[in-house]
Design a protein around this motif. Sequence first.
Motif, PDB file in Angstrom:
ATOM      1  N   ASP A   1       3.746   6.588  10.428  1.00  0.00           N
ATOM      2  CA  ASP A   1       4.551   6.420   9.421  1.00  0.00           C
ATOM      3  C   ASP A   1       5.999   5.787   9.562  1.00  0.00           C
ATOM      4  OD1 ASP A   1       4.516   6.779   6.657  1.00  0.00           O
ATOM      5  OD2 ASP A   1       5.813   8.477   6.986  1.00  0.00           O
ATOM      6  N   SER A   2       6.444   6.272  10.775  1.00  0.00           N
ATOM      7  CA  SER A   2       7.818   5.741  10.971  1.00  0.00           C
ATOM      8  C   SER A   2       7.584   4.462  11.587  1.00  0.00           C
ATOM      9  CB  SER A   2       8.583   6.494  11.962  1.00  0.00           C
ATOM     10  OG  SER A   2       7.765   6.886  13.109  1.00  0.00           O
ATOM     11  N   TYR A   3       6.542   3.876  12.128  1.00  0.00           N
ATOM     12  CA  TYR A   3       6.384   2.496  12.573  1.00  0.00           C
ATOM     13  C   TYR A   3       6.195   1.598  11.628  1.00  0.00           C
ATOM     14  CZ  TYR A   3       3.898  -1.741  13.947  1.00  0.00           C
ATOM     15  OH  TYR A   3       3.354  -2.832  14.083  1.00  0.00           O
TER      16      TYR A   3
ATOM     17  N   LEU B   1      -4.180   7.887   7.088  1.00  0.00           N
ATOM     18  CA  LEU B   1      -3.830   7.880   8.709  1.00  0.00           C
ATOM     19  C   LEU B   1      -2.304   7.717   8.751  1.00  0.00           C
ATOM     20  CD1 LEU B   1      -6.262   7.352  10.749  1.00  0.00           C
ATOM     21  CD2 LEU B   1      -5.375   4.856  10.629  1.00  0.00           C
ATOM     22  N   ALA B   2      -1.722   6.856   7.805  1.00  0.00           N
ATOM     23  CA  ALA B   2      -0.282   6.659   7.854  1.00  0.00           C
ATOM     24  C   ALA B   2       0.419   7.958   7.533  1.00  0.00           C
ATOM     25  CB  ALA B   2       0.259   5.533   6.998  1.00  0.00           C
TER      26      ALA B   2
ATOM     27  N   LEU C   1       0.577  -1.207  -0.052  1.00  0.00           N
ATOM     28  CA  LEU C   1      -0.212   0.099  -0.099  1.00  0.00           C
ATOM     29  C   LEU C   1       0.992   1.312   0.004  1.00  0.00           C
ATOM     30  CD1 LEU C   1      -2.844  -0.499   2.598  1.00  0.00           C
ATOM     31  CD2 LEU C   1      -3.034  -0.354  -0.089  1.00  0.00           C
ATOM     32  N   LEU C   2       1.943   1.206   0.792  1.00  0.00           N
ATOM     33  CA  LEU C   2       2.610   2.419   0.884  1.00  0.00           C
ATOM     34  C   LEU C   2       3.571   2.698  -0.405  1.00  0.00           C
ATOM     35  CD1 LEU C   2       3.679   2.301   4.781  1.00  0.00           C
ATOM     36  CD2 LEU C   2       1.950   3.545   3.605  1.00  0.00           C
TER      37      LEU C   2
ATOM     38  N   TYR D   1       8.830  -1.262  10.519  1.00  0.00           N
ATOM     39  CA  TYR D   1       8.509  -2.542  10.431  1.00  0.00           C
ATOM     40  C   TYR D   1       8.726  -3.271   9.108  1.00  0.00           C
ATOM     41  CZ  TYR D   1       4.935  -6.360   9.960  1.00  0.00           C
ATOM     42  OH  TYR D   1       4.666  -7.723  10.074  1.00  0.00           O
ATOM     43  N   ILE D   2       8.780  -2.746   7.975  1.00  0.00           N
ATOM     44  CA  ILE D   2       8.871  -3.201   6.672  1.00  0.00           C
ATOM     45  C   ILE D   2      10.340  -3.381   6.803  1.00  0.00           C
ATOM     46  CG2 ILE D   2       9.110  -2.581   4.380  1.00  0.00           C
ATOM     47  CD1 ILE D   2       6.666  -0.685   4.738  1.00  0.00           C
ATOM     48  N   GLU D   3      11.402  -2.526   7.298  1.00  0.00           N
ATOM     49  CA  GLU D   3      12.698  -2.797   7.456  1.00  0.00           C
ATOM     50  C   GLU D   3      13.144  -3.890   8.154  1.00  0.00           C
ATOM     51  OE1 GLU D   3      15.113  -0.788   5.896  1.00  0.00           O
ATOM     52  OE2 GLU D   3      16.498  -2.337   6.626  1.00  0.00           O
TER      53      GLU D   3
END
Length: 553
Positions: free
Chosen positions: A520-522, A512-513, A483-484, A526-528
């Motif tokens: 956004d940073s969460y 929202l993000a 999504l991002l 998380y992805i990282e």
Amino acid sequence: MEKKKILVLGGGFGGVFAAKELARIDRNQLDIELINNNNYFVFQPLLPEVAAASIHSSDAVVPLRLLLRRIQVRQADVMGIDFDKKIVTVVQGFRRIPIDLPYDDLIIALGMSVDLKRFPGLPEHALTMKNLSDAHHLRTHVISCLEMADVATDAELRQQLLTFVVVGAGFSGVETVAEVNELIHRALKYYRNLKHEEIRVYLIEYAGRILPTFPADLAEYATRRLQFNGIEVKTGVGTKSATSTAVELTDGSLIPTRTIVATIGNGPNPLVEALGLEMHWGRIKTDRFMRVPGHDGAWAVGDAAEIPLVEQPAEDPAHYAPQTAQFAVREGRQLANNLIAKTKGDELKPFAYESKGSLASLGMSKAVAEVYGVKLSGTLAWLLWRGFYLSFLPGFASKVRVLVNWLLNLIVPPNIVLVQSALPGTRYIHYRKGDKVLEPGMLIDGFYTVVKGSLKLTIDNPATGEHFEKVFGPGDHFGERVLLKSALRTGLVVALEDSVVLWISQKDFTRLARAFPFLDSYFKDYIEKTFGGTDKAFAPGSAERSHELEPTH
Ligand SMILES: Cc1cc2nc3c(=O)[nH]c(=O)nc-3n(C[C@H](O)[C@H](O)[C@H](O)COP(=O)(O)OP(=O)(O)OC[C@H]3O[C@@H](n4cnc5c(N)ncnc54)[C@H](O)[C@@H]3O)c2cc1C
């Protein structure tokens, strides 16, 4: 002399006919106000026709201000009632600030709600048939299933899209299944890839037969007629649970489908339930005069009220007024007369009425009817059905519009215009073990949080031969990476067991993000951590597309 203030809560059959009768008898002495959450009256018996596009949605409703010209109409949500202080609290208008409205007499006519909580997955996945937006939504949903099936290449998905299940075979269920079936078959000639043999329409009824309020021979005729029109009628079996891809029946069988319409599950109106009144079968217990015992000036009428028809009622539904428009109208009128009698100190009359009969449309110009003990079936019954409801429909303009629509419908093709309405931005989705939630190549549609159960993500990169697996449990989430990045899905997510996820639309999730730096940073962290950066996500378009781009739920 100050006029007595009468508040009528609810603008359905019970409330409207009580208010009209009050105004007719004694409008000079009374200050009558009707409060309803919509500014229109819904003629519920015509809702299946709205769902079938036989009439326009606005033709099954009449503006309350037109119907009740001499009465104050207030569009507001009733929030609470203080019976001791004789005050109703409503929320209304632009600012939505609660305000208190005093009354001398109060008529509660708020109807019933739909309660499907007993059936896991049904509240989330079933469409209902209670109000105008339900009927409109069903019509849109059916047409969108035809559109999606027309381009679907996956045989399983195609069959699910072309299977339609209506649960409950009282008159709303029977009329809904009949009308929707007619719409589908009339529309099919405009869908070159779809064939009549592919359509499956089911009517599911827990009781031993359909139309329990009709004589057995008419119900049998109705069953044969529905079957003749291609509807599979299953009696003696109920609904157990539902997911986004199937409905499970009490005999353990599974019907794969994307359309479940529930006409069962009449439950108390949540506001009425919270009033602390004595309830019986989800309705307010009244005396035979429709007064609410123990609360001076309070009356109840229509579906919300349990009105005894005999002096000493037993635990027998036949001893109470049934939940029909026919009864609600008579109750409303009788209540108005009793209320006036009370103010004059006259004797009140107990409610007494015998049904004049029942009518149910079976689609394709056929119906069943029992009127004054005379049984009719077929086209004559259908003409009677139409004539009766036309005469019963309040408002001259509405009558004319419905009649014109009906006549036009005999000669012009069905209206299959698909006006897309936005899906709710957040909803629960139930999956059965083995259901595919996301597939590689799908367009992104939302963000998923696991509420119950477990799901497995598998990513296979055909270019590098890389393989990635992750199991998600309650509290875990997926979908955020794609999504991002605004890309196609790269992974396959399958339910490892019966599971429930909370889905947030792409639009709402990205808003929202982006609005919350914390989120956004969460998600970036998380992805990282989870995927080791974004390199495991293929560039947009590089994933091998599957043939299906439809959402899986
Ligand atoms: C699809 C369908 C087909 C039907 N067909 C037939 C038929 O052929 N023949 C027949 O006799 N009966 C039929 N019925 C049943 C009949 O429509 C009902 O019995 C009747 O509508 C009951 O009237 P009511 O005034 O009690 O409730 P409703 O008509 O439900 O009216 C209640 C009103 O209160 C409003 N309301 C609720 N809560 C609030 C709140 N908190 N604040 C403000 N307003 C609120 C609602 O919006 C609604 O306008 C059918 C019902 C359905 C759903």
